[in-house]
Design a protein around this motif. Structure first.
Motif, PDB file in Angstrom:
ATOM      1  N   LEU A  84       0.803  -1.223   0.000  1.00  0.00           N
ATOM      2  CA  LEU A  84       0.000   0.000   0.000  1.00  0.00           C
ATOM      3  C   LEU A  84       0.840   1.279   0.000  1.00  0.00           C
ATOM      4  CD1 LEU A  84      -2.482  -1.355   2.650  1.00  0.00           C
ATOM      5  CD2 LEU A  84      -3.192  -0.608   0.389  1.00  0.00           C
ATOM      6  N   HIS A  85       2.159   1.152  -0.096  1.00  0.00           N
ATOM      7  CA  HIS A  85       3.003   2.326   0.152  1.00  0.00           C
ATOM      8  C   HIS A  85       2.719   3.497  -0.787  1.00  0.00           C
ATOM      9  CE1 HIS A  85       5.422   0.832  -3.235  1.00  0.00           C
ATOM     10  NE2 HIS A  85       5.988   2.021  -3.269  1.00  0.00           N
ATOM     11  N   ASP A  86       2.264   3.217  -1.996  1.00  0.00           N
ATOM     12  CA  ASP A  86       2.047   4.308  -2.954  1.00  0.00           C
ATOM     13  C   ASP A  86       0.579   4.652  -3.147  1.00  0.00           C
ATOM     14  OD1 ASP A  86       4.533   5.243  -3.631  1.00  0.00           O
ATOM     15  OD2 ASP A  86       4.832   3.832  -5.293  1.00  0.00           O
ATOM     16  N   ILE A  87      -0.274   4.194  -2.251  1.00  0.00           N
ATOM     17  CA  ILE A  87      -1.710   4.461  -2.386  1.00  0.00           C
ATOM     18  C   ILE A  87      -1.968   5.972  -2.443  1.00  0.00           C
ATOM     19  CG2 ILE A  87      -2.141   4.378   0.124  1.00  0.00           C
ATOM     20  CD1 ILE A  87      -4.545   2.885  -2.359  1.00  0.00           C
ATOM     21  N   SER A 115      12.965  -1.861  -0.779  1.00  0.00           N
ATOM     22  CA  SER A 115      12.144  -2.693  -1.669  1.00  0.00           C
ATOM     23  C   SER A 115      11.488  -1.816  -2.734  1.00  0.00           C
ATOM     24  CB  SER A 115      11.102  -3.484  -0.879  1.00  0.00           C
ATOM     25  OG  SER A 115      10.295  -2.631  -0.111  1.00  0.00           O
ATOM     26  N   ASP A 116      11.098  -0.606  -2.359  1.00  0.00           N
ATOM     27  CA  ASP A 116      10.534   0.312  -3.350  1.00  0.00           C
ATOM     28  C   ASP A 116      11.575   0.639  -4.428  1.00  0.00           C
ATOM     29  OD1 ASP A 116       8.768   2.107  -4.571  1.00  0.00           O
ATOM     30  OD2 ASP A 116       9.492   3.789  -3.360  1.00  0.00           O
ATOM     31  N   ASN A 117      12.809   0.888  -3.969  1.00  0.00           N
ATOM     32  CA  ASN A 117      13.894   1.172  -4.923  1.00  0.00           C
ATOM     33  C   ASN A 117      14.117   0.038  -5.890  1.00  0.00           C
ATOM     34  OD1 ASN A 117      14.842   3.658  -4.419  1.00  0.00           O
ATOM     35  ND2 ASN A 117      16.319   3.030  -2.852  1.00  0.00           N
ATOM     36  N   GLU A 129      13.478   0.649 -12.790  1.00  0.00           N
ATOM     37  CA  GLU A 129      13.348   1.213 -14.142  1.00  0.00           C
ATOM     38  C   GLU A 129      13.325   2.736 -14.114  1.00  0.00           C
ATOM     39  OE1 GLU A 129      10.870  -0.355 -12.638  1.00  0.00           O
ATOM     40  OE2 GLU A 129       9.178   1.031 -12.636  1.00  0.00           O
ATOM     41  N   ARG A 130      13.171   3.309 -12.952  1.00  0.00           N
ATOM     42  CA  ARG A 130      13.144   4.774 -12.914  1.00  0.00           C
ATOM     43  C   ARG A 130      14.022   5.283 -11.783  1.00  0.00           C
ATOM     44  NH1 ARG A 130       8.721   5.020  -8.826  1.00  0.00           N
ATOM     45  NH2 ARG A 130       7.260   3.384  -9.362  1.00  0.00           N
ATOM     46  N   LYS A 131      15.292   4.949 -11.912  1.00  0.00           N
ATOM     47  CA  LYS A 131      16.249   5.311 -10.866  1.00  0.00           C
ATOM     48  C   LYS A 131      16.153   6.789 -10.502  1.00  0.00           C
ATOM     49  CE  LYS A 131      18.899   2.392 -13.582  1.00  0.00           C
ATOM     50  NZ  LYS A 131      19.600   2.612 -14.802  1.00  0.00           N
ATOM     51  N   GLU A 153      13.859   8.926 -10.191  1.00  0.00           N
ATOM     52  CA  GLU A 153      12.959   9.891 -10.826  1.00  0.00           C
ATOM     53  C   GLU A 153      11.810  10.308  -9.919  1.00  0.00           C
ATOM     54  OE1 GLU A 153      11.806   7.932 -14.362  1.00  0.00           O
ATOM     55  OE2 GLU A 153      13.794   8.131 -15.265  1.00  0.00           O
ATOM     56  N   GLU A 154      11.505   9.421  -8.944  1.00  0.00           N
ATOM     57  CA  GLU A 154      10.305   9.661  -8.168  1.00  0.00           C
ATOM     58  C   GLU A 154      10.367  10.971  -7.382  1.00  0.00           C
ATOM     59  OE1 GLU A 154       9.209   6.625  -5.349  1.00  0.00           O
ATOM     60  OE2 GLU A 154       7.168   6.714  -6.104  1.00  0.00           O
ATOM     61  N   GLY A 155      11.541  11.287  -6.859  1.00  0.00           N
ATOM     62  CA  GLY A 155      11.672  12.503  -6.058  1.00  0.00           C
ATOM     63  C   GLY A 155      11.271  13.727  -6.846  1.00  0.00           C
ATOM     64  N   ASP A 160       1.402  -3.503 -10.618  1.00  0.00           N
ATOM     65  CA  ASP A 160       2.629  -4.292 -10.750  1.00  0.00           C
ATOM     66  C   ASP A 160       3.721  -3.769  -9.816  1.00  0.00           C
ATOM     67  OD1 ASP A 160       2.104  -6.364 -12.752  1.00  0.00           O
ATOM     68  OD2 ASP A 160       1.770  -4.717 -14.124  1.00  0.00           O
ATOM     69  N   HIS A 161       3.853  -2.440  -9.780  1.00  0.00           N
ATOM     70  CA  HIS A 161       4.889  -1.859  -8.917  1.00  0.00           C
ATOM     71  C   HIS A 161       4.651  -2.219  -7.451  1.00  0.00           C
ATOM     72  CE1 HIS A 161       7.597   0.869  -6.950  1.00  0.00           C
ATOM     73  NE2 HIS A 161       6.595   1.508  -6.384  1.00  0.00           N
ATOM     74  N   SER A 162       3.419  -2.089  -7.011  1.00  0.00           N
ATOM     75  CA  SER A 162       3.111  -2.342  -5.591  1.00  0.00           C
ATOM     76  C   SER A 162       3.309  -3.814  -5.257  1.00  0.00           C
ATOM     77  CB  SER A 162       1.666  -1.947  -5.284  1.00  0.00           C
ATOM     78  OG  SER A 162       1.429  -0.628  -5.712  1.00  0.00           O
TER      79      SER A 162
HETATM   80 ZN   LIG Z   1       6.821   3.174  -4.935  1.00  0.00          ZN
END
Ligand SMILES: [Zn+2]
Ligand SMILES: [Zn+2]
Length: 809
Positions: free
Chosen positions: A14-17, A76-78, A83-85, A87-89, A210-212
């Motif tokens: 649920l981390h990215d909900i 684990s999220d990393n 595929e998106r080293k 980029e999330e920040g 898929d990511h979650s």
């Molecule tokens: Zn994430």
């Protein structure tokens, strides 16, 4: 499973909900997705430890490096988003929530022309209620309202009063698949200094689902690995910062497990034609059940969740696990157990190959060695078939006393007692396994009428019909049966995403290709439907699959998540979508050459097997042939990638023709089609139609095969439609018209005779004057010198003649 573990995995899932909540919010940039998520989870989840994952998975988060939970979520999220080293920040600052997900197949380049990228194809955020989700060429506009709708649907399901609290991981996983498989895991779009194509390359192609799921899988592995590898530190609750963030090069904390049940084909198709449909269906389903049984036993002993199933289809599966001594022991124990079970039960015909490869977290970035290495190990294992039991294999067993005069009438086995299988007027004497598989087929046919079939797993034998695998008892039901709920150790909801059906705490979602027409009880029912009395078998599979997984994806993009997402999405087509395509009722325009109202009536056929990248369908020849065209059409729409193609073979024959022969003929046709790729072989094998033995005459590229259909339609316009066949109307054409046309096509294609004059004469005999356009068209296609045209005409005439035959006449 202990609570600490469950909270870690649930948190990771649920981390990215917050991303969905943020994209639906009117004031999205007021908070980060982590803050949005944390607030929502604290209010709704009822697991405050898991809720922390939402605001403790990013390097800027408070306390992310201060607890082992935080470190596991962060890492684990990393690893799941390699595929998106980094980029999330940047995502928070640049708001582009209107970005749509591109198809998971969009990184698959032309396998025959390295470097050629496919055109872009996108998925709509909200899935269709009915029908098949198609990839669209134009990027759909995703609005805040779409996200509001999505979030509302999700919340409604999440808060459904029928579902027990706390939510199980399996339930949440089903919810994520249902709602978030078309939600981009990241929505950042514009990168300064990149040109248009480069920006497109950066488009998100991994869904939030898929990511979650992968994040949760990795987090679960990390929990066990660190606990078992550093027990002292864990016990004292010391921080494992360095151990988690900087795994030494020589350590391999992860394990990719690959399973493969071999000789599946031999097992399913080597049967007599007695009671064939039920046996076929039962055998194939038994294999699905066996694979599922092995997977759930593995997960159970490894203390992992279904998030860790990376792929499962076609007696084939991959599981992500931790690499510890106890895990290895568990795997070996299960392998030995299943081995002895299969050996005892199936005389060594079925064998489980179970291999694994350990790896360093660095390989989440490029998983090609993993995938390749594991399949090589599995291949090697298959070559050493039953080597450890050679003595037992070679031992000649005396036939069972029952079998001195006759062997099992379905599989020919003679070492077991025979049981009587009541089949109306003819009774069969069969061995126990055949008896059970036949029973399973019968149960499947019973439940195929239901919209919501359920598979129960029980610890003891129930009263009704059941199938036993080791010490587990499986029972199929048309729907929910409250009396079973107390005892069930697992409740599989087949193809059913209706949340209120998940009230049992051990409910889980299981997609399966099981379509079967209500009126189809025995193969004979499918023989006499329209035109000639014939049954057909269709086999199809995806072209170049090996290359798709090895070279077609650029090396930089072969991350673990992406490869998993590609195989998951492909599997979904064969396991889930295929039911809808084949039934034909909910797709836009099912092929319906003689207007039989397929959209209302469905198709007289049955999916024997479908999953992974291939399928096996049996039924009425016209339905089977038409459905092959629909499958190709929808495969194209589903992938949105012209470099992903599918080929197939169709074998047509009489009802009594043995099933293994059908299977072989269709397979031969499929192989021929695969030489060309993107092709289909019509009337493969020694058909009763004496069509032609030459594959070059019956194998068509799909585009040409479509021409065959168009031509059949043209020809049928010269005929009169009766209830179940077409007939010559002698006011329009001479009685022998199509027989003569067939003779002409043979003369041209087989003997090289010039037929122009004869064709002109034939046309002149058409009496129908009211439809000059069709006559012109007819002239256009048969007054030619072109071998390709005559090849099409020949197949179309033959097809037309089959439509004109009245049953078995
Ligand atoms: Zn994430
Ligand atoms: Zn048997």
């Amino acid at each position: 499973m202990n609570n600490g573990f469950l909270s870690i995995v649930k948190g990771a899932l649920l981390h990215d909900i917050g991303k969905v909540i943020q994209r639906a919010a009117d004031n999205p940039t007021d908070k980060t997705h982590r803050e949005w998520g944390y607030e929502w989870l604290m209010e709704n989840l009822g697991d405050n430890i898991a809720a922390r994952a939402a605001n403790t998975h990013h390097k800027e988060d408070d306390g992310v490096f201060d607890t082992n939970n935080g470190l596991i979520w962060y890492q684990s999220d990393n690893l799941a988003s390699s595929e998106r080293k980094g980029e999330e920040g940047a995502e928070e600052g640049k708001w582009h929530s209107e970005v749509a997900l591109t198809s998971p197949f969009s990184k698959i380049r032309n396998p025959n022309k390295p470097g050629q990228n496919p055109p872009h194809a996108f998925l709509s955020l909200l899935k269709k209620e009915k029908g098949i989700d198609e990839a669209c060429k134009k990027e759909p506009v995703v609005t805040r309202n779409d996200y509001k709708k999505l979030l509302n649907n999700f919340k409604q399901d999440f808060n459904n009063p029928e579902v027990q609290r706390p939510h199980s991981i399996d339930f949440l996983l089903m919810l994520f698949e249902k709602h978030f498989s078309c939600v981009p895991s990241i929505t950042m779009k514009i990168y300064g200094g990149l040109n248009k194509d480069e920006v497109k390359e950066k488009h998100p192609d991994i869904s939030l689902y898929d990511h979650s799921k992968i994040t949760a899988a990795i987090a679960g592995c990390m929990y066990h690995y660190y606990k078992e590898t550093y027990p002292e530190k864990c016990y004292k609750n010391e921080l494992l910062k360095n151990e988690i963030l900087n795994v030494q090069d020589n350590l391999e904390p992860y394990l990719l497990i690959g399973g493969d049940i071999s000789s599946v084909q031999k097992f399913i198709y080597t049967i007599t034609s007695k009671g064939a449909l039920k046996s076929l269906k039962g055998r194939s389903f038994f294999l699905e059940l066996l694979a599922e049984h092995i997977i759930s036993e593995l997960l159970d002993k490894l203390n992992l969740t279904r998030c860790n199933i990376i792929f499962s289809g076609g007696g084939h599966f991959y599981i992500l696990s931790h690499n510890t001594p106890s895990a290895e022991e568990a795997i070996q124990a299960i392998k030995d157990r299943i081995d002895s079970y299969l050996f005892r039960e199936f005389q060594g015909i079925l064998q489980l190959h179970l291999e694994s490869l350990c790896f360093h977290p660095g390989e989440f970035v490029n998983a090609s060695r993993l995938w390749r290495g594991l399949s090589e190990k599995l291949e090697l294992s298959k070559k050493k078939k039953w080597q450890c039991r050679l003595a037992e294999v070679l031992e000649v067993e005396m036939p069972h006393a029952d079998c001195l005069k006759q062997s099992c009438e379905i599989c020919f086995r003679e070492d077991l007692a025979l049981k009587e299988l009541g089949k109306g007027d003819e009774n069969l004497f069969v061995c126990e396994p055949c008896f059970n598989q036949h029973l399973l087929g019968e149960m499947l046919i019973e439940i195929s009428k239901s919209d919501y079939p359920v598979l129960y797993k029980l610890p003891f034998a129930p009263q009704d019909k059941f199938i036993r695998i080791e010490n587990a008892y499986y029972q199929l039901k048309k729907g929910w049966d409250k009396s079973m709920h107390l005892d069930a150790v697992a409740v599989y909801r087949i193809n059913d995403l209706t949340v209120k059906h998940y009230s049992h705490p051990k409910s889980m979602y299981l997609p399966l290709g099981i379509y079967q027409h209500d009126n189809l009880k025995e193969l004979g029912d499918a023989s006499n439907v329209f035109g000639i009395n014939r049954i057909a078998v269709l086999r199809m599979d995806v072209d170049n699959l090996g290359r798709i997984f090895s070279q077609a994806v650029h090396e930089d993009y072969r991350t673990f998540s992406r490869m998993a997402s590609i195989s998951r999405y492909l599997n979904n087509f064969f396991k889930y979508c295929l039911n809808t395509i084949i039934e034909g009722k909910e797709i836009d325009e099912p092929s319906d050459i003689v207007q039989r109202k397929v959209k209302e009536n469905g198709r007289m056929l049955s999916i024997v097997y479908s999953g992974g990248d291939d399928l096996f369908v049996i039924g009425h020849w016209l339905d089977v042939t038409e459905t092959a065209f629909d499958i190709n059409t929808y495969f194209e729409k589903y992938t949105g990638n012209p470099f992903m193609t599918i080929s197939g073979g169709i074998a047509v024959n009489e009802e009594k023709y043995p099933v293994y022969q059908y299977a072989r003929d269709a397979e031969e046709g499929e192989k021929e089609a695969k030489k060309e790729k993107d092709s289909v072989t019509l009337l493969a094998g020694k058909s009763a139609e004496k069509f032609t033995e030459k594959f070059t005459e019956k194998c068509f590229k799909w585009a040409d095969a479509e021409e065959v259909i168009e031509r059949v339609k043209l020809f049928t316009r010269f005929l009169r439609r009766h209830d179940t066949f077409l007939a010559v109307d002698e006011d329009r054409i001479p009685k022998t018209f199509f027989y003569r046309l067939l003779a002409l096509s043979r003369q041209f294609t087989e003997e090289g005779v010039l037929v122009l004059l004869k064709a002109a004469y034939l046309i002149s005999r058409i009496k129908m004057r009211d439809n000059s356009e069709d006559i012109l068209k007819m002239k256009e296609v048969i007054m030619v010198h072109n071998a390709d045209e005559w090849k099409i005409t020949k197949a179309a005439v033959l097809w037309t003649l089959m439509l004109m035959r009245r049953g078995g006449d």
